[in-house]
Write a protein that holds these residues in place. Structure first.
Motif, short mmCIF file in Angstrom:
data_model
loop_
_atom_site.label_atom_id
_atom_site.label_comp_id
_atom_site.label_asym_id
_atom_site.label_seq_id
_atom_site.Cartn_x
_atom_site.Cartn_y
_atom_site.Cartn_z
N HIS A 2 -8.02 12.51 -10.58
CA HIS A 2 -8.03 11.07 -10.87
C HIS A 2 -8.19 10.23 -9.60
CE1 HIS A 2 -6.94 11.34 -15.15
NE2 HIS A 2 -6.25 12.41 -14.79
N THR A 3 -8.77 10.81 -8.56
CA THR A 3 -8.94 10.08 -7.30
C THR A 3 -9.67 8.76 -7.50
OG1 THR A 3 -8.87 12.05 -5.91
CG2 THR A 3 -10.03 10.14 -5.03
N GLU A 4 -10.73 8.79 -8.25
CA GLU A 4 -11.54 7.59 -8.45
C GLU A 4 -10.71 6.45 -9.04
OE1 GLU A 4 -15.27 5.85 -7.85
OE2 GLU A 4 -14.87 7.99 -7.61
N GLU A 5 -9.96 6.76 -10.09
CA GLU A 5 -9.17 5.72 -10.76
C GLU A 5 -8.02 5.25 -9.88
OE1 GLU A 5 -6.92 4.82 -15.01
OE2 GLU A 5 -7.99 6.71 -14.72
N LEU A 6 -7.36 6.18 -9.19
CA LEU A 6 -6.27 5.80 -8.28
C LEU A 6 -6.79 4.86 -7.19
CD1 LEU A 6 -4.45 9.24 -7.89
CD2 LEU A 6 -3.52 7.19 -8.98
N ALA A 7 -7.97 5.16 -6.67
CA ALA A 7 -8.54 4.31 -5.62
C ALA A 7 -8.88 2.92 -6.16
CB ALA A 7 -9.79 4.98 -5.04
N GLU A 8 -9.36 2.85 -7.36
CA GLU A 8 -9.68 1.54 -7.97
C GLU A 8 -8.42 0.70 -8.12
OE1 GLU A 8 -12.00 1.83 -11.53
OE2 GLU A 8 -13.21 3.47 -10.74
N SER B 191 -9.53 3.06 0.32
CA SER B 191 -8.62 3.50 -0.73
C SER B 191 -8.81 4.98 -1.04
CB SER B 191 -8.83 2.66 -1.99
OG SER B 191 -8.39 1.34 -1.80
N LYS B 192 -10.05 5.41 -1.12
CA LYS B 192 -10.30 6.82 -1.38
C LYS B 192 -9.78 7.68 -0.23
CE LYS B 192 -14.36 6.20 -4.33
NZ LYS B 192 -15.82 6.40 -4.45
N ALA B 193 -9.93 7.18 0.98
CA ALA B 193 -9.40 7.92 2.13
C ALA B 193 -7.89 8.01 2.06
CB ALA B 193 -9.84 7.23 3.43
N GLU B 194 -7.22 6.92 1.66
CA GLU B 194 -5.77 6.97 1.52
C GLU B 194 -5.35 7.95 0.42
OE1 GLU B 194 -1.84 4.37 0.28
OE2 GLU B 194 -3.66 3.28 0.85
N ILE B 195 -6.05 7.95 -0.68
CA ILE B 195 -5.72 8.88 -1.76
C ILE B 195 -5.82 10.32 -1.26
CG2 ILE B 195 -6.32 9.69 -4.07
CD1 ILE B 195 -5.16 6.81 -3.92
N LYS B 196 -6.88 10.62 -0.55
CA LYS B 196 -7.04 11.99 -0.01
C LYS B 196 -5.91 12.32 0.94
CE LYS B 196 -10.16 15.07 2.50
NZ LYS B 196 -10.04 16.18 1.55
N TYR B 197 -5.58 11.38 1.81
CA TYR B 197 -4.49 11.59 2.77
C TYR B 197 -3.16 11.76 2.04
CZ TYR B 197 -1.08 10.26 6.36
OH TYR B 197 -0.01 10.21 7.22
N LEU C 36 -5.64 1.01 -6.40
CA LEU C 36 -5.16 0.67 -5.07
C LEU C 36 -5.94 -0.50 -4.48
CD1 LEU C 36 -4.30 3.44 -2.43
CD2 LEU C 36 -4.94 1.13 -1.80
N THR C 37 -7.26 -0.46 -4.63
CA THR C 37 -8.09 -1.56 -4.12
C THR C 37 -7.76 -2.87 -4.83
OG1 THR C 37 -9.91 -0.18 -3.33
CG2 THR C 37 -10.47 -2.42 -4.01
N LYS C 38 -7.53 -2.81 -6.11
CA LYS C 38 -7.22 -4.02 -6.86
C LYS C 38 -5.95 -4.69 -6.35
CE LYS C 38 -9.36 -3.14 -11.40
NZ LYS C 38 -10.03 -4.46 -11.52
N GLU C 39 -4.90 -3.92 -6.12
CA GLU C 39 -3.61 -4.55 -5.79
C GLU C 39 -3.40 -4.72 -4.29
OE1 GLU C 39 -0.16 -2.43 -7.07
OE2 GLU C 39 -0.79 -0.50 -6.24
N ASN C 40 -4.08 -3.93 -3.47
CA ASN C 40 -3.89 -4.02 -2.02
C ASN C 40 -5.00 -4.78 -1.33
OD1 ASN C 40 -4.73 -2.61 0.74
ND2 ASN C 40 -2.49 -2.59 0.61
N GLY C 41 -6.22 -4.71 -1.85
CA GLY C 41 -7.33 -5.45 -1.26
C GLY C 41 -8.21 -4.66 -0.32
N LYS C 42 -7.77 -3.48 0.12
CA LYS C 42 -8.60 -2.72 1.06
C LYS C 42 -9.87 -2.23 0.37
CE LYS C 42 -5.33 0.18 1.99
NZ LYS C 42 -4.55 1.29 2.55
N SER C 43 -10.85 -1.86 1.15
CA SER C 43 -12.13 -1.44 0.58
C SER C 43 -11.95 -0.15 -0.22
CB SER C 43 -13.15 -1.21 1.69
OG SER C 43 -12.84 -0.04 2.42
N ILE C 44 -12.87 0.07 -1.15
CA ILE C 44 -12.80 1.27 -1.98
C ILE C 44 -12.93 2.52 -1.11
CG2 ILE C 44 -15.28 1.37 -2.50
CD1 ILE C 44 -12.38 2.13 -4.94
N ALA C 45 -13.68 2.43 -0.01
CA ALA C 45 -13.79 3.57 0.90
C ALA C 45 -12.44 3.89 1.54
CB ALA C 45 -14.83 3.28 1.98
#
Length: 518
Positions: free
Chosen positions: A113-119, A132-138, A121-130
């Protein structure tokens, strides 16, 4: 008490570091987000607060409301603590293999569910989707790491001074863990704490930031699907109004045995005091004031790339962000020129859901006001602005231009302050002793960075910097395998690595006497 949190997280910005089979620049999809929850999670149930009050979660790009979530109070918090305490009775008796399997299930679901988690995260935090995906992986990497580390928690058989005794040291889970996490890395800071606690056999009560609870609720949804028993993972959501009292309850409730907090040093000190009544175990990852030193032997291409990553990821809103740049006089002008060129060519600000955007807004108005005030004060007192230095209202209410300034003096507010915004302050230095003294002239010591090709200097400076983590010719240093934490007023304990479970374990000494061997 104000849970205004600041944290560190190492964003991996290179394409090859992202999740397998996930496009780095995939735009947000116009579809339903199944993990987007609007209820808290206590004892295996999705519920509202007893008072049925809610508060809004805003998208920092345009201040639109994403969801309204329960505004929970002390009574709700006690419900979660009691659920975790009851669940601990059985969960603490599970085998390491059972806990490892649960964590692995959780990890696999996060990857799926990386894609949805990143979406979210981006919505509530504001960081770029790129980002957000990096944070999810980390963040996922900590769950993977501790799923494996669970099976490496081992006791010790000691050598005895008396022949008819056996001396044993057992490692046992400490109990209910309260986890207070910040807004700037809402996924990674939960997984780094919760995965370690669960691996040890503890149960969790998670209080995410009032700015970013939606990622925490999505993680709880996946934990439920992974099979964690009811009461093992609990998430309470609170507004700024209720956060002080909820935080106090987590500190003072005797059923909570360990408190792990990532945030500002000021708030950490309050939690430290409030936890004294129960002599609670504390793991505190607090503020930093990282220096970034460029020596005369440095490779400037590498140094500038590291400066971009360390300073501007998440718009500078990380506690290991490069905060004070010190550049040797022989490299100063060239570094400024190269750094400016890189800022102008590589940073594209805007709505993080758009594929071309690299950096989003600041998280909230107080961050913008603080950033603006620091620059205004510095300019009025003679600082030179090379780029930026202004808000970008045409992009949205919370955007601030990436900024580079020089000629900063001790009289300016920004001189020795943790900035937590997209501002690079560049100082000139002449000698190694001078720059080490300036780097250490701060009450905190989380991370430090320096660039040098002189191997003798590398070992000298690494030893002398008063920080818990040192990046040498690297701007991104955190990984699940390494111990994360600081010295001085930057906190207590370590997260990640094999040391990350230690705050969630007690050592029990067992002496077996009067044994007959023959």
């Amino acid at each position: 008490m104000f849970f205004y949190s600041k944290i560190m997280y190492p964003t991996f910005l290179n394409m090859h570091m992202l999740q397998r089979n996930i496009s780095y620049y995939t735009p947000l999809l116009n579809r339903s987000l199944h993990l987007l929850r609007d209820q808290a999670y206590i004892n295996g149930k999705w519920i509202g607060g007893e008072k049925n009050e809610t508060f809004p979660i805003y998208n920092p790009v345009n201040q639109s409301v994403i969801k309204n979530v329960p505004d929970m109070d002390v009574k709700d918090t006690r419900l979660a603590i009691n659920a975790a305490s009851e669940a601990f009775k059985s969960f603490s008796k599970t085998t390491a293999k059972e806990r490892s399997d649960l964590l692995r299930n959780w990890y696999n679901l996060m990857v799926e569910h990386t894609e949805e988690l990143a979406e979210i995260l981006t919505k509530e935090n504001g960081k770029s989707i790129a980002e957000s995906k990096a944070e999810i992986k980390y963040g996922n990497s900590f769950v993977e790491w501790f799923s494996e580390e669970a099976r490496r928690i081992e006791g010790t058989i000691l050598q005895t001074p008396i022949s008819n005794r056996k001396l044993l040291l057992y490692k046992e889970p400490i109990g209910v863990a309260a986890l207070i996490t910040p807004w700037n890395f809402p996924h990674a800071m939960i997984t780094r704490k919760a995965a370690a606690a669960l691996a040890a056999g503890c149960t969790c009560v998670i209080k995410p930031s009032e700015e970013t609870p939606l990622t925490a609720l999505a993680l709880a949804d996946l934990a439920e699907k992974a099979g964690f028993p009811h009461g093992t993972v609990n998430v309470i959501t609170t507004s700024l109004k209720n956060s002080p009292n909820v935080g106090r309850e987590l500190c003072e409730n005797p059923n909570v045995k360990v408190l792990s907090f990532t945030g500002s040093t000021a708030v950490g000190k309050i939690l430290y005091k409030q936890s004294a009544s129960t002599i609670k175990r504390l793991c505190l990852e607090l503020g930093g004031n990282a220096s970034f030193i460029v020596f005369d032997s440095a490779n400037l291409d590498i140094a500038v790339q590291g400066a971009m990553l360390s300073k501007f990821r998440n718009c500078g809103q990380t506690c290991v962000s490069a905060n004070r740049f010190f550049v040797h006089s022989s490299k100063f002008d060239q570094f400024i020129e190269m750094f400016l060129s890189k800022i102008q060519s590589d940073i594209k600000m805007g709505d993080g859901s758009k594929k071309e955007v690299t950096h989003g807004p600041l998280i909230k108005e107080s961050q913008l006001n603080m950033t603006r005030a620091l620059i205004t004060d510095a300019v009025e007192k003679g600082a030179k602005v090379h780029c930026g230095g202004t808000p970008l209202p045409e992009l949205g209410p919370l955007f601030y231009a990436p900024t580079l300034i020089t000629d900063v003096t001790k009289e300016m507010q920004i001189y020795n302050k943790e900035i937590f915004g997209p501002i690079a302050v560049i100082h000139k230095f002449e000698t190694e002793n001078e720059v080490i003294e300036n780097s250490n002239n701060t009450p905190v010591g989380l991370a430090g960075y320096f660039y040098s090709q002189d191997i003798s200097q590398i070992f000298r400076v690494a030893k002398q910097l008063e920080v818990g983590m040192v990046g040498i010719n690297e701007g991104i240093i955190s990984t699940a395998e390494a111990a994360f934490g600081g010295v001085k007023e930057s906190g207590l304990g370590r997260e990640g690595s094999r040391h990350g479970v230690e705050d969630f374990l007690e050592i029990k000494y067992v002496c077996l006497g009067n044994l007959k061997y023959y």
